[in-house]
Motif scaffolding. Structure first.
Motif, PDB file in Angstrom:
ATOM      1  N   GLY A  11       5.961  71.677 -99.614  1.00 52.82           N
ATOM      2  CA  GLY A  11       4.497  71.663 -99.215  1.00 52.82           C
ATOM      3  C   GLY A  11       4.158  72.341 -97.740  1.00 52.82           C
ATOM      4  N   PHE A  12       2.917  72.194 -97.260  1.00 53.96           N
ATOM      5  CA  PHE A  12       2.584  72.800 -96.265  1.00 53.96           C
ATOM      6  C   PHE A  12       2.484  71.878 -95.153  1.00 53.96           C
ATOM      7  N   THR A  13       3.047  72.185 -93.723  1.00 54.90           N
ATOM      8  CA  THR A  13       3.131  71.408 -92.658  1.00 54.90           C
ATOM      9  C   THR A  13       3.059  72.267 -91.693  1.00 54.90           C
ATOM     10  N   TYR A  14       2.806  71.864 -90.267  1.00 57.23           N
ATOM     11  CA  TYR A  14       2.882  72.728 -89.137  1.00 57.23           C
ATOM     12  C   TYR A  14       3.445  71.981 -88.063  1.00 57.23           C
ATOM     13  N   ASP A  15       3.760  72.506 -87.019  1.00 56.89           N
ATOM     14  CA  ASP A  15       4.231  72.139 -85.674  1.00 56.89           C
ATOM     15  C   ASP A  15       3.392  72.714 -84.667  1.00 56.89           C
ATOM     16  N   LEU A  16       3.096  71.969 -83.774  1.00 55.38           N
ATOM     17  CA  LEU A  16       2.263  72.329 -82.293  1.00 55.38           C
ATOM     18  C   LEU A  16       3.113  72.130 -81.240  1.00 55.38           C
ATOM     19  N   SER A  17       3.255  73.097 -80.079  1.00 58.15           N
ATOM     20  CA  SER A  17       4.067  72.913 -79.002  1.00 58.15           C
ATOM     21  C   SER A  17       3.375  73.115 -77.870  1.00 58.15           C
ATOM     22  N   ALA A  18       3.687  72.532 -76.833  1.00 58.08           N
ATOM     23  CA  ALA A  18       3.377  72.924 -75.519  1.00 58.08           C
ATOM     24  C   ALA A  18       4.517  72.727 -74.448  1.00 58.08           C
ATOM     25  N   GLY A  19       4.502  73.232 -73.553  1.00 56.90           N
ATOM     26  CA  GLY A  19       5.359  73.119 -72.403  1.00 56.90           C
ATOM     27  C   GLY A  19       5.485  73.913 -71.290  1.00 56.90           C
ATOM     28  N   ILE A  20       6.432  73.961 -70.607  1.00 57.13           N
ATOM     29  CA  ILE A  20       6.591  74.988 -69.349  1.00 57.13           C
ATOM     30  C   ILE A  20       7.713  75.904 -69.578  1.00 57.13           C
TER      31      ILE A  20
END
Length: 186
Positions: free
Chosen positions: A145-154
């Motif tokens: 299937g279709f998924t996604y990741d979202l990332s944020a950081g320093i």
């Protein structure tokens, strides 16, 4: 796997080695007819040590490889997270403002084959060293299937050859990973 890279490329003819680990807290809820005896929450922590190799094909293009292991608190042994090969292209690279990169990769993860896209944005302003990433993913196999990741950081640059990456990644807002890594560029 967690996100151990940002929009920055390593540079033509250089190699980047990144090592780190992610932690995924997870709660399992169990219910039965014997609510007063067997109704409980079990907290499990997944610890994912990972490594990444980036090869600078040009100042704007990197070829990368990432792999890792999965350790589970309270369990013996470990599992292999898989292997991902990707290409990253820095389409905007202004050392005084932002870096914007895009690319994609293919690999094999614990759920099956994966095809990923990547979009990274770095702030290169010294007092605000954040980054964000979006990774849409198509998986074939057990977790098709279709998924996604979202990332944020320093990303804290100690020099041109050493930096620290702190990351929060959400896997389609179902699991959250917190990771820390260091990158050396030779």
């Amino acid at each position: 796997m967690t996100n151990l890279t940002t929009a920055r490329t390593v540079g033509a003819g250089k190699v980047g080695l990144t090592g780190g680990a992610g932690v995924i807290p997870f709660a399992v809820d169990s219910e039965s007819d014997y609510d007063d005896i067997l109704n409980f929450d079990v907290d499990v922590v997944f610890i994912n040590p990972q490594g990444r190799l980036d090869i600078g094909l040009s100042d704007a293009v990197d070829l990368g490889f990432q792999t890792g292991l999965m350790l589970v608190s309270g369990a013996e042994g470990f599992g292999w997270l898989g292997m991902l090969a990707d290409v990253k292209w820095a389409v905007v690279d202004d050392p005084d403002s932002v870096t914007l990169s895009w690319g994609g990769g293919v690999g094999w993860m614990y759920l099956g084959g994966v095809l990923e896209g990547h979009l990274f944005l770095d702030s290169n302003v010294p007092f605000l060293p954040f980054y964000a990433a979006v990774k849409p993913r198509l998986t074939v196999g057990a977790g098709s299937g279709f998924t996604y990741d979202l990332s944020a950081g320093i990303h804290i640059e100690f020099s041109d050859s050493f930096r620290l990456i702190g990351d929060w990644t959400t896997f389609a807002f179902t699991l959250n990973s917190f990771s820390l890594g260091v990158q050396f560029i030779f």
